[in-house]
Design a protein around this motif. Structure first.
Motif, PDB file in Angstrom:
ATOM      1  N   ARG A  37       0.801  -1.222   0.000  1.00 56.28           N
ATOM      2  CA  ARG A  37       0.000   0.000   0.000  1.00 56.28           C
ATOM      3  C   ARG A  37       0.839   1.279   0.000  1.00 56.28           C
ATOM      4  N   LYS A  38       1.871   1.329   0.840  1.00 55.75           N
ATOM      5  CA  LYS A  38       2.632   2.565   1.002  1.00 55.75           C
ATOM      6  C   LYS A  38       3.314   2.980  -0.300  1.00 55.75           C
ATOM      7  N   GLY A  39       3.993   2.041  -0.948  1.00 55.17           N
ATOM      8  CA  GLY A  39       4.670   2.349  -2.204  1.00 55.17           C
ATOM      9  C   GLY A  39       3.693   2.686  -3.309  1.00 55.17           C
ATOM     10  N   PHE A  40       2.545   1.994  -3.319  1.00 52.93           N
ATOM     11  CA  PHE A  40       1.542   2.249  -4.351  1.00 52.93           C
ATOM     12  C   PHE A  40       0.950   3.652  -4.210  1.00 52.93           C
ATOM     13  N   LEU A  41       0.665   4.056  -2.965  1.00 52.41           N
ATOM     14  CA  LEU A  41       0.118   5.394  -2.743  1.00 52.41           C
ATOM     15  C   LEU A  41       1.088   6.473  -3.215  1.00 52.41           C
ATOM     16  N   SER A  42       2.377   6.248  -3.005  1.00 56.32           N
ATOM     17  CA  SER A  42       3.381   7.212  -3.448  1.00 56.32           C
ATOM     18  C   SER A  42       3.360   7.351  -4.974  1.00 56.32           C
ATOM     19  N   LYS A  43       3.274   6.222  -5.687  1.00 59.57           N
ATOM     20  CA  LYS A  43       3.200   6.249  -7.152  1.00 59.57           C
ATOM     21  C   LYS A  43       1.896   6.889  -7.618  1.00 59.57           C
ATOM     22  N   LEU A  44       0.810   6.581  -6.904  1.00 56.54           N
ATOM     23  CA  LEU A  44      -0.495   7.140  -7.267  1.00 56.54           C
ATOM     24  C   LEU A  44      -0.505   8.656  -7.105  1.00 56.54           C
ATOM     25  N   ALA A  45       0.154   9.154  -6.059  1.00 52.92           N
ATOM     26  CA  ALA A  45       0.236  10.598  -5.836  1.00 52.92           C
ATOM     27  C   ALA A  45       0.996  11.279  -6.970  1.00 52.92           C
ATOM     28  N   GLU A  46       1.982  10.587  -7.530  1.00 47.40           N
ATOM     29  CA  GLU A  46       2.772  11.158  -8.619  1.00 47.40           C
ATOM     30  C   GLU A  46       1.948  11.349  -9.890  1.00 47.40           C
ATOM     31  N   ILE A  47       0.995  10.450 -10.146  1.00 43.24           N
ATOM     32  CA  ILE A  47       0.217  10.544 -11.390  1.00 43.24           C
ATOM     33  C   ILE A  47      -1.113  11.284 -11.209  1.00 43.24           C
ATOM     34  N   THR A  48      -1.440  11.655  -9.975  1.00 41.82           N
ATOM     35  CA  THR A  48      -2.682  12.408  -9.738  1.00 41.82           C
ATOM     36  C   THR A  48      -2.440  13.888 -10.021  1.00 41.82           C
ATOM     37  N   PRO A  49      -3.102  14.464 -11.026  1.00 42.91           N
ATOM     38  CA  PRO A  49      -2.875  15.877 -11.345  1.00 42.91           C
ATOM     39  C   PRO A  49      -3.300  16.786 -10.193  1.00 42.91           C
ATOM     40  N   PRO A  50      -2.491  17.760  -9.816  1.00 42.00           N
ATOM     41  CA  PRO A  50      -2.884  18.704  -8.752  1.00 42.00           C
ATOM     42  C   PRO A  50      -4.165  19.451  -9.097  1.00 42.00           C
ATOM     43  N   GLU A  51      -4.450  19.582 -10.401  1.00 43.62           N
ATOM     44  CA  GLU A  51      -5.663  20.300 -10.831  1.00 43.62           C
ATOM     45  C   GLU A  51      -6.950  19.608 -10.395  1.00 43.62           C
ATOM     46  N   VAL A  52      -6.851  18.330  -9.998  1.00 42.24           N
ATOM     47  CA  VAL A  52      -8.038  17.624  -9.497  1.00 42.24           C
ATOM     48  C   VAL A  52      -8.604  18.343  -8.275  1.00 42.24           C
ATOM     49  N   PHE A  53      -7.719  18.990  -7.508  1.00 42.68           N
ATOM     50  CA  PHE A  53      -8.131  19.654  -6.266  1.00 42.68           C
ATOM     51  C   PHE A  53      -8.286  21.169  -6.438  1.00 42.68           C
TER      52      PHE A  53
END
Length: 261
Positions: free
Chosen positions: A135-151
């Motif tokens: 989970r921890k490593g996956f969340l880090s990778k997921l954060a990298e591909i999540t565009p900041p513009e989503v928020f």
């Protein structure tokens, strides 16, 4: 002669008493053995798992049902959609929030190499469907591909994303309590201002295993976020690895369209 008869009667009484006492001791010992075996069986028995339905009813989860292929398949579909559908809003908890959703502030993830980034609240909740070491490593990778513009609060900059599943294979058992499921999908990111889309192929080989589930001891004190997390874990399944897949051909509807890249 009379004395001899009395002595024999006394000896016979003692023998009968000793035999009866020995018999009772055997019965007590057997009872203790049975009781000990029963207690051991109870200690080894897995606790009943419960899940709360929409109407508030609590029902037990049958472990055999979690191994049903369709249950596993639906678990993958729900998890992946919650993980990769980024609307910029929090998952609704009430009917009012369905009509008037709350903006998603996101969850900050600290990267192993330093710095931080955000994932959506839905992605963070869905991540509890992953094994702890993954989970921890996956969340880090997921954060990298999540565009900041989503928020973003600026409607001209806001980006949303949706995972469009084209195909989910039937679970293939690879070991006791472990399965493999392949998915063919597209991650479609769209800029709300002009409708421009970016389509990212998302072809994955997902490995799943069964887990134990222990309900929260004080359900009446749970927050909405805790309820969502425990609802995810109540499926009694978790993802312990996600691999890339390549299509063998361009027909995603064929029976065997996958190979590991």
């Amino acid at each position: 002669m009379s004395l001899l008869k009395k002595k024999q009667k006394k000896n016979n009484s003692l023998a009968i008493f000793a035999t009866a006492a020995f018999g009772l001791q055997i019965i007590v010992i057997l009872g203790l053995i049975v009781q000990g075996m029963t207690i051991r069986q109870l200690s080894l028995r897995k606790p009943l798992n419960f899940v709360e339905l929409v109407n508030g009813e609590r029902v037990t989860i049958d472990e055999k049902k979690t191994q049903d292929p369709e249950v596993i398949r639906q678990f993958i579909i729900k998890t992946m959609e919650l993980m990769f559908n980024w609307t910029g809003n929090l998952p609704p908890q009430t009917l009012e929030e369905v009509a008037n959703p709350k903006p998603d502030p996101g969850i900050t993830i600290i990267k192993p190499e330093g710095g931080s980034a955000k994932v959506t609240t839905g992605s963070w909740i869905a991540s509890f469907s992953l094994s702890e070491d993954f989970r921890k490593g996956f969340l880090s990778k997921l954060a990298e591909i999540t565009p900041p513009e989503v928020f973003s609060d600026n409607p001209t900059q806001t980006i949303s994303a949706q995972l469009k599943l084209k195909r989910v294979t039937a679970p293939e058992q690879i070991d006791v309590g472990k399965w493999r499921v392949g998915i063919v999908a597209d991650l479609i990111q769209q800029k709300r201002a002009d409708g421009r889309k970016i389509v990212i192929p998302f072809n994955k080989d997902i490995l799943i295993q069964t887990i134990d589930y222990f309900p929260y001891p004080l359900p009446q004190q749970m927050t909405d976020l805790q309820q969502a997390i425990y609802s995810v874990r109540s499926e009694q399944l978790e993802i312990y690895e996600i691999r890339n897949l390549c299509l063998l051909d361009n027909d995603s509807s064929s029976d065997e369209p996958f190979k590991q890249c």
